[in-house]
Structures are given as structure tokens and as C-alpha cells.
Design a protein around this motif. Structure first.
Motif, PDB file in Angstrom:
ATOM      1  N   ASN A   1      11.238  -3.059   1.442  1.00  0.00           N
ATOM      2  CA  ASN A   1       9.693  -3.322   1.537  1.00  0.00           C
ATOM      3  C   ASN A   1       9.090  -2.110   0.260  1.00  0.00           C
ATOM      4  O   ASN A   1       9.362  -1.114   0.720  1.00  0.00           O
TER       5      ASN A   1
ATOM      6  N   LYS B   1       0.510  -6.033  -9.088  1.00  0.00           N
ATOM      7  CA  LYS B   1       0.720  -6.414  -7.947  1.00  0.00           C
ATOM      8  C   LYS B   1       0.112  -5.278  -6.610  1.00  0.00           C
ATOM      9  O   LYS B   1      -0.359  -5.809  -5.791  1.00  0.00           O
TER      10      LYS B   1
ATOM     11  N   ARG C   1       1.060  -8.269   7.650  1.00  0.00           N
ATOM     12  CA  ARG C   1       1.128  -9.424   7.262  1.00  0.00           C
ATOM     13  C   ARG C   1       0.986  -9.495   5.527  1.00  0.00           C
ATOM     14  O   ARG C   1       1.693 -10.072   4.927  1.00  0.00           O
TER      15      ARG C   1
ATOM     16  N   ALA D   1       4.296  -7.710   4.186  1.00  0.00           N
ATOM     17  CA  ALA D   1       5.611  -8.287   4.586  1.00  0.00           C
ATOM     18  C   ALA D   1       6.305  -9.023   3.181  1.00  0.00           C
ATOM     19  O   ALA D   1       7.484  -8.957   2.833  1.00  0.00           O
ATOM     20  N   PRO D   2       5.419  -9.648   2.432  1.00  0.00           N
ATOM     21  CA  PRO D   2       5.952 -10.343   1.278  1.00  0.00           C
ATOM     22  C   PRO D   2       6.223  -9.296   0.055  1.00  0.00           C
ATOM     23  O   PRO D   2       6.696  -9.891  -0.901  1.00  0.00           O
ATOM     24  N   LEU D   3       6.020  -8.109   0.039  1.00  0.00           N
ATOM     25  CA  LEU D   3       6.114  -7.051  -0.887  1.00  0.00           C
ATOM     26  C   LEU D   3       7.623  -6.563  -1.134  1.00  0.00           C
ATOM     27  O   LEU D   3       7.445  -5.334  -0.744  1.00  0.00           O
TER      28      LEU D   3
END
Length: 296
Positions: free
Chosen positions: A7, A81, A125, A128-130
Motif C-alpha cells: 500500500n 494520484k 476504502r 485500499a486501491p492505492l
């Protein structure tokens, strides 16, 4: 590669003035929290956003009215990002304030409102995708790849050099022509397909052994008229055969050729001496008009 994924968000928080209203610190790193407090005390004025990168970490600020949204991320996470993440944090936090009726609250600290606990799931939340490969790991992998390429080039050069020198010990190739491409000299391409470090080391050791065998036994093979054959077989199937052949008849033939050349040179010298003597004799006859010089 999957084991290298991490992460890329290490820390994130929302502050109002000097007070942190909500934060994300999944590992509970006190050092990161101390860095965040120090950075929030030094928020650059007259900026809506600001970022600073050092020691493989990126420190990003997003200032919106009285709130500051702050994150410590890995350098591998692009700046765009990182700010997109902070913008999502801002938008979700405003929705939470609106839902609690605190959007226009005059309470500067917002303490006792439970915003930290309420916003914690949103932080998780959004974080999580990073995921990705950290910058330090990327650099380590690049260094290992560069080292592997260098070792492969050195192995290739050794094999090509050894293969190119092999015809010097054998029969000449009438149709062979010099080639500029060094790879065209290699007759052992399977040896260049090694990817494992241990296998590459085995290849280099085998090349060294071949060179030592050639240097040690080539003289014996030439003297005895024997055929010397060296074969390198690796565990992965790569093989090379280098044949060195000299026969006693070739040595005898060379001696005969040298002897014929010597006799030819002797004959040429004698012929030149005869011609010179003949010319001198003719000149003497012309000067003396025959043998009058002798009779007088």
C-alpha cells in the motif's frame, strides 16, 4: 512480483488549524504522526495545494477553506494520484460534515463529534486501491536487472571470444568471411539463454575450464598428432563442441614444403651468379677483342 506490492499511502489526516480531526495511520507509526504534526505547523501560505518529495516519500497538502488535507505517500505513487486521493478525502469529509450538520460549525476543533471514528472506514476504502511497488523496491529490481544484463554480456563475450578462436587450431575454412557482428561468431547460442544466476555462474566456470583445457592440451595434441575434443554440457542442455585437430602428416608436409622452398632459393642464387659471371665474361671479351689481352 505480487509479493512486492504494498500500500503506497503511509499516512493521511485532516486538520483544522493545529488540530487533527481525523487521520489514517494503519500501522500506528508514531514517527509518521510526529512528522505530520510538524508539517502541518509549516503549511505554506497562499497555496491551494503543495507537494514535496524526499527520501522516496511524497508529502502532499491540499488546502480547502479552513481544512488542510495531508498525506504521506510513497514516491512511486504519482503526484496526480496523490492529489486525486486527497480530493476524494475532501469530498467525502464534506459529505460527512453535511450529514452531521457540522459543515458550517464554528467549533474550530470539532472535538467530541466523533469524526475520527466515523471517517476511518472512508479512509480505508480510499486507501485500499492505492497499491503498487515501492520506489525503493523498484530501484533494487532495476539494479539487479542491470547487474544481470552485465553478467550476461560478460558471459556472451567470453563464449564468443572462445568460439571465435577455436578455428585457429583446426582446419581453415575456405568459405569463411569476417563478420562484424560479434553474435554471429557464437556457435553456442543455448548458453546465452541462462536466466538464473547460479546457471550463469556455471556457464562462466565451464568457459574458464574449456580455456584451461585448451591451453594445457593443445600443445600435446599438436605434438602427438592426436585429436583433442572438448565438450561442455550444462544441466539445462546447453552444449558446445570445440574440436582441435593436427596430424603428423601435416607436419611432414610442412617440412617438405620448407625443404622445396630452400632448394628453389638455392637454385635462384646459383642462376643469378651464373648470369652475372657470364655478363662480366662477355664484357671482358669485348674490351680485349677476344683473347688478345691474354696473348699480349
Amino acid at each position: 512480483m505480487m509479493d512486492s506490492l504494498r500500500n503506497l499511502v503511509y499516512y493521511a489526516c485532516i486538520s483544522r488549524g493545529p488540530v487533527i480531526v481525523a487521520e489514517y495511520n494503519d500501522l500506528g507509526d508514531a514517527e509518521l504522526q510526529a512528522i505530520a504534526v510538524e508539517c502541518l505547523d509549516r503549511v505554506p501560505p497562499f497555496h491551494s495545494r503543495f507537494t514535496h518529495t524526499t527520501k522516496n516519500k511524497r508529502y502532499s497538502f491540499l488546502m480547502d477553506s479552513e481544512f488542510v488535507y495531508y498525506a504521506i505517500v510513497d514516491e512511486a505513487l504519482l503526484k496526480v494520484k496523490a492529489f486525486s486521493f486527497l480530493e476524494q478525502v475532501r469530498d467525502d469529509f464534506k459529505r460527512l460534515l453535511r450529514a452531521k450538520g457540522l459543515l458550517n460549525s464554528k467549533d474550530e476543533t470539532l472535538q467530541g463529534c466523533g469524526l475520527g471514528d466515523d471517517f476511518a472506514p472512508t479512509f480505508r476504502r480510499l486507501v485500499a486501491p492505492l497499491v503498487g511497488i515501492p520506489q525503493t523496491e523498484k530501484r533494487r529490481m532495476e539494479e539487479e536487472a542491470a547487474t544481470a544484463r552485465q553478467e550476461e554480456d560478460e558471459t556472451e563475450n567470453e563464449v564468443c571470444s572462445l568460439t571465435a578462436s577455436a578455428p585457429l587450431y583446426g582446419k581453415p575454412q575456405p568459405d569463411s568471411k569476417p563478420r562484424k557482428d560479434k553474435k554471429s561468431l557464437c556457435s553456442i547460442p543455448p548458453l546465452l539463454l541462462k536466466t538464473n544466476k547460479h546457471e550463469k555462474k556455471k556457464v562462466r566456470d565451464q568457459v574458464t575450464q574449456v580455456r584451461e583445457i585448451i591451453m594445457e592440451n593443445s600443445g600435446k595434441a599438436l605434438d602427438n598428432g592426436q585429436k583433442l575434443e572438448v565438450t561442455v554440457d550444462g544441466n539445462t542442455g546447453g552444449s558446445a563442441a570445440l574440436s582441435l585437430q593436427r596430424t603428423a602428416s601435416m607436419r611432414t608436409k610442412g617440412q617438405q614444403i620448407a625443404q622445396r622452398m630452400w632448394w628453389r632459393n638455392v637454385r635462384v642464387v646459383l642462376l643469378l651468379d651464373f648470369v652475372v659471371c657470364t655478363i662480366l665474361f662477355v664484357v671482358w671479351l669485348c674490351i680485349c677483342r677476344g683473347f688478345k689481352c691474354v696473348s699480349d
